[in-house]
Design a protein around this motif. Structure first.
Motif, PDB file in Angstrom:
ATOM      1  N   GLY A 134      -7.869  -0.977 -27.981  1.00 52.10           N
ATOM      2  CA  GLY A 134      -9.266  -1.669 -26.532  1.00 52.10           C
ATOM      3  C   GLY A 134      -8.570  -2.335 -25.401  1.00 52.10           C
ATOM      4  N   ARG A 135      -7.093  -2.270 -25.645  1.00 53.20           N
ATOM      5  CA  ARG A 135      -7.053  -3.860 -24.543  1.00 53.20           C
ATOM      6  C   ARG A 135      -6.142  -3.018 -23.448  1.00 53.20           C
ATOM      7  NH1 ARG A 135      -1.862  -6.664 -22.899  1.00 53.20           N
ATOM      8  NH2 ARG A 135      -0.856  -5.787 -24.818  1.00 53.20           N
ATOM      9  N   VAL A 136      -5.149  -1.965 -24.207  1.00 54.46           N
ATOM     10  CA  VAL A 136      -4.869  -1.248 -22.347  1.00 54.46           C
ATOM     11  C   VAL A 136      -5.618  -0.202 -21.846  1.00 54.46           C
ATOM     12  CG1 VAL A 136      -2.377   0.173 -22.237  1.00 54.46           C
ATOM     13  CG2 VAL A 136      -2.513  -1.886 -23.669  1.00 54.46           C
ATOM     14  N   GLU A 137      -5.350  -0.100 -20.527  1.00 50.86           N
ATOM     15  CA  GLU A 137      -6.119   0.791 -19.558  1.00 50.86           C
ATOM     16  C   GLU A 137      -5.419   2.201 -20.036  1.00 50.86           C
ATOM     17  OE1 GLU A 137      -6.224  -0.800 -15.557  1.00 50.86           O
ATOM     18  OE2 GLU A 137      -7.239  -2.549 -15.869  1.00 50.86           O
ATOM     19  N   ARG A 138      -6.802   2.957 -19.998  1.00 51.87           N
ATOM     20  CA  ARG A 138      -6.476   3.979 -19.883  1.00 51.87           C
ATOM     21  C   ARG A 138      -5.655   4.952 -19.227  1.00 51.87           C
ATOM     22  NH1 ARG A 138      -9.274   8.869 -22.478  1.00 51.87           N
ATOM     23  NH2 ARG A 138     -11.010   6.809 -23.607  1.00 51.87           N
ATOM     24  N   ASP A 139      -5.972   4.128 -17.479  1.00 54.01           N
ATOM     25  CA  ASP A 139      -4.391   4.518 -16.700  1.00 54.01           C
ATOM     26  C   ASP A 139      -3.252   4.462 -17.441  1.00 54.01           C
ATOM     27  OD1 ASP A 139      -6.777   5.983 -15.176  1.00 54.01           O
ATOM     28  OD2 ASP A 139      -6.939   4.012 -13.889  1.00 54.01           O
ATOM     29  N   LYS A 140      -2.745   2.998 -17.647  1.00 56.12           N
ATOM     30  CA  LYS A 140      -1.712   2.489 -18.199  1.00 56.12           C
ATOM     31  C   LYS A 140      -0.712   4.054 -19.499  1.00 56.12           C
ATOM     32  CE  LYS A 140      -1.474  -0.977 -15.430  1.00 56.12           C
ATOM     33  NZ  LYS A 140      -0.350  -1.418 -14.785  1.00 56.12           N
ATOM     34  N   ILE A 141      -1.662   4.499 -20.210  1.00 54.41           N
ATOM     35  CA  ILE A 141      -1.278   5.868 -20.878  1.00 54.41           C
ATOM     36  C   ILE A 141      -1.035   6.557 -20.422  1.00 54.41           C
ATOM     37  CG2 ILE A 141      -2.014   6.084 -23.136  1.00 54.41           C
ATOM     38  CD1 ILE A 141      -3.758   4.179 -23.987  1.00 54.41           C
ATOM     39  N   LYS A 142      -1.927   7.007 -19.589  1.00 50.68           N
ATOM     40  CA  LYS A 142      -1.621   7.658 -18.904  1.00 50.68           C
ATOM     41  C   LYS A 142      -0.464   8.139 -18.126  1.00 50.68           C
ATOM     42  CE  LYS A 142      -6.002   9.767 -18.626  1.00 50.68           C
ATOM     43  NZ  LYS A 142      -7.402  10.315 -17.829  1.00 50.68           N
ATOM     44  N   GLU A 143      -0.085   7.071 -17.268  1.00 55.28           N
ATOM     45  CA  GLU A 143       1.003   6.663 -16.239  1.00 55.28           C
ATOM     46  C   GLU A 143       2.318   6.803 -17.359  1.00 55.28           C
ATOM     47  OE1 GLU A 143       2.904   3.662 -12.804  1.00 55.28           O
ATOM     48  OE2 GLU A 143       1.126   3.410 -14.391  1.00 55.28           O
ATOM     49  N   ALA A 144       2.337   5.817 -18.636  1.00 53.96           N
ATOM     50  CA  ALA A 144       3.639   6.364 -19.599  1.00 53.96           C
ATOM     51  C   ALA A 144       3.840   7.799 -19.797  1.00 53.96           C
ATOM     52  CB  ALA A 144       3.006   5.370 -20.621  1.00 53.96           C
ATOM     53  N   VAL A 145       2.846   8.231 -20.710  1.00 50.85           N
ATOM     54  CA  VAL A 145       2.508   9.873 -20.990  1.00 50.85           C
ATOM     55  C   VAL A 145       3.600  10.690 -19.945  1.00 50.85           C
ATOM     56  CG1 VAL A 145       1.715  11.576 -21.490  1.00 50.85           C
ATOM     57  CG2 VAL A 145       0.712   9.373 -22.661  1.00 50.85           C
ATOM     58  N   GLY A 146       3.347  10.356 -18.777  1.00 52.17           N
ATOM     59  CA  GLY A 146       3.547  10.690 -17.574  1.00 52.17           C
ATOM     60  C   GLY A 146       4.796  10.431 -16.986  1.00 52.17           C
ATOM     61  N   TYR A 147       5.323   9.757 -17.720  1.00 55.84           N
ATOM     62  CA  TYR A 147       6.678   9.370 -17.272  1.00 55.84           C
ATOM     63  C   TYR A 147       8.017   9.715 -18.349  1.00 55.84           C
ATOM     64  CZ  TYR A 147       6.816   5.729 -13.527  1.00 55.84           C
ATOM     65  OH  TYR A 147       6.599   5.296 -12.340  1.00 55.84           O
ATOM     66  N   LEU A 148       6.924  10.078 -19.361  1.00 54.26           N
ATOM     67  CA  LEU A 148       7.405  10.162 -21.199  1.00 54.26           C
ATOM     68  C   LEU A 148       7.676  11.741 -20.384  1.00 54.26           C
ATOM     69  CD1 LEU A 148       6.207   8.691 -23.388  1.00 54.26           C
ATOM     70  CD2 LEU A 148       8.674   8.633 -23.120  1.00 54.26           C
ATOM     71  N   ARG A 149       6.876  12.260 -19.960  1.00 53.33           N
ATOM     72  CA  ARG A 149       7.344  14.080 -19.338  1.00 53.33           C
ATOM     73  C   ARG A 149       8.250  14.572 -18.233  1.00 53.33           C
ATOM     74  NH1 ARG A 149       0.357  16.003 -19.534  1.00 53.33           N
ATOM     75  NH2 ARG A 149       0.694  16.002 -22.033  1.00 53.33           N
ATOM     76  N   ASN A 150       8.054  13.778 -17.620  1.00 50.37           N
ATOM     77  CA  ASN A 150       8.703  13.898 -16.672  1.00 50.37           C
ATOM     78  C   ASN A 150      10.155  14.620 -17.147  1.00 50.37           C
ATOM     79  OD1 ASN A 150       6.987  13.672 -14.649  1.00 50.37           O
ATOM     80  ND2 ASN A 150       6.936  11.458 -13.706  1.00 50.37           N
ATOM     81  N   VAL A 151      10.815  13.159 -18.052  1.00 53.94           N
ATOM     82  CA  VAL A 151      12.115  13.602 -18.824  1.00 53.94           C
ATOM     83  C   VAL A 151      11.762  14.555 -20.121  1.00 53.94           C
ATOM     84  CG1 VAL A 151      12.768  11.312 -18.141  1.00 53.94           C
ATOM     85  CG2 VAL A 151      11.476  11.641 -19.762  1.00 53.94           C
ATOM     86  N   SER A 152      10.896  15.880 -20.010  1.00 57.22           N
ATOM     87  CA  SER A 152      10.712  16.452 -20.638  1.00 57.22           C
ATOM     88  C   SER A 152      10.934  15.423 -22.654  1.00 57.22           C
ATOM     89  CB  SER A 152      12.144  17.647 -20.955  1.00 57.22           C
ATOM     90  OG  SER A 152      11.809  17.781 -20.161  1.00 57.22           O
ATOM     91  N   SER A 153      10.499  14.636 -22.736  1.00 60.83           N
ATOM     92  CA  SER A 153       9.849  14.106 -24.010  1.00 60.83           C
ATOM     93  C   SER A 153       9.394  14.506 -24.567  1.00 60.83           C
ATOM     94  CB  SER A 153       9.789  12.293 -23.672  1.00 60.83           C
ATOM     95  OG  SER A 153       9.112  12.069 -24.851  1.00 60.83           O
ATOM     96  N   ASN A 154       9.683  14.846 -26.265  1.00 60.19           N
ATOM     97  CA  ASN A 154       8.541  15.429 -27.262  1.00 60.19           C
ATOM     98  C   ASN A 154       8.344  14.616 -27.844  1.00 60.19           C
ATOM     99  OD1 ASN A 154       8.242  17.083 -29.299  1.00 60.19           O
ATOM    100  ND2 ASN A 154      10.026  16.874 -30.674  1.00 60.19           N
ATOM    101  N   LEU A 155       7.043  14.106 -27.298  1.00 57.75           N
ATOM    102  CA  LEU A 155       5.866  13.763 -27.345  1.00 57.75           C
ATOM    103  C   LEU A 155       5.081  13.889 -29.060  1.00 57.75           C
ATOM    104  CD1 LEU A 155       4.488  10.939 -26.957  1.00 57.75           C
ATOM    105  CD2 LEU A 155       3.454  11.837 -25.090  1.00 57.75           C
TER     106      LEU A 155
END
Length: 219
Positions: free
Chosen positions: A178-199
């Motif tokens: 309820g506090r963090v904007e969805r776009d921030k979460i998507k951006e973070a996931v994108g950064y993790l995917r860029n390095v092939s993180s096993n999320l």
């Protein structure tokens, strides 16, 4: 100054039960891999990742797993405060080639849980996280413990979380419900995917007690 972490010692409480479910769910989503190391991070600071990392480490230790909890948040370390330990010698020293892992480990009061504090901050640490020295250190940690849990800085604050997520067996992303904007979460996931993180999944933290649903779900 960072707030002290909260320890949820009552396994029958709502949060204690949520942590137990998180531990169980991690066993299911990581069935195809050996969860020898886990990074706990968030998109921005103050979402509760350190609390989740610490209590998850305790939850694993309480069922007999040999756990190493590592403070990899060099810019704003907090785990030494939570366990009331000195932070003059820790993870950063090992990355700089000063001392050994066994010398840096600290007891926590739980026989199955050891702590490695962040240590003094240094401008070279981000580069060293991706070095051969770090790979050798991670291999040593994984050989000595059942699971190594890293509490890192937030993804959108520094590259440290990205670097570590590319090396560990799995990554958890904690978000403040309820506090963090969805776009921030998507951006973070994108950064993790860029390095092939096993999320492995997302932890919804600070969910109102009157809301039904899971505290954890696969991403």
């Amino acid at each position: 100054m960072s707030k002290m972490l909260t320890f949820f010692t009552d396994t029958r409480s709502q949060m204690g039960e949520a942590l137990r479910k998180l531990r169980i769910n991690l066993n299911f989503v990581s069935v195809d891999i050996t969860l020898s190391s886990l990074l706990v991070t968030s998109s921005i600071p103050s979402e509760g990742k350190s609390t989740i990392a610490t209590n998850l480490a305790v939850a694993y230790a309480n069922v007999g797993k040999k756990i190493l909890l590592v403070d990899a948040n060099f810019r704003e370390p907090i785990l030494h405060k939570a366990f009331v330990k000195d932070n003059r010698y820790g993870f950063s020293n090992l990355l700089l080639g000063d001392g050994t892992l066994q010398e840096a480990l600290l007891p926590t009061g739980n026989d199955n849980l050891m702590l490695l504090t962040a240590g003094p901050e240094s401008p070279d640490l981000s580069d060293l996280l991706g070095s051969g020295r770090m790979k050798d250190l991670l291999q040593e940690m994984e050989s000595d413990f059942d699971i190594v849990i890293f509490d890192s800085s937030a993804v959108l604050v520094s590259s440290d979380a990205q670097i570590l997520s590319s090396m560990v067996a799995g990554t958890l992303l904690v978000t403040d419900y309820g506090r963090v904007e969805r776009d921030k979460i998507k951006e973070a996931v994108g950064y993790l995917r860029n390095v092939s993180s096993n999320l492995l999944g997302v932890v919804l933290n600070k969910v109102p007690s009157n809301r039904e649903g899971y505290y954890y779900f696969p991403y």
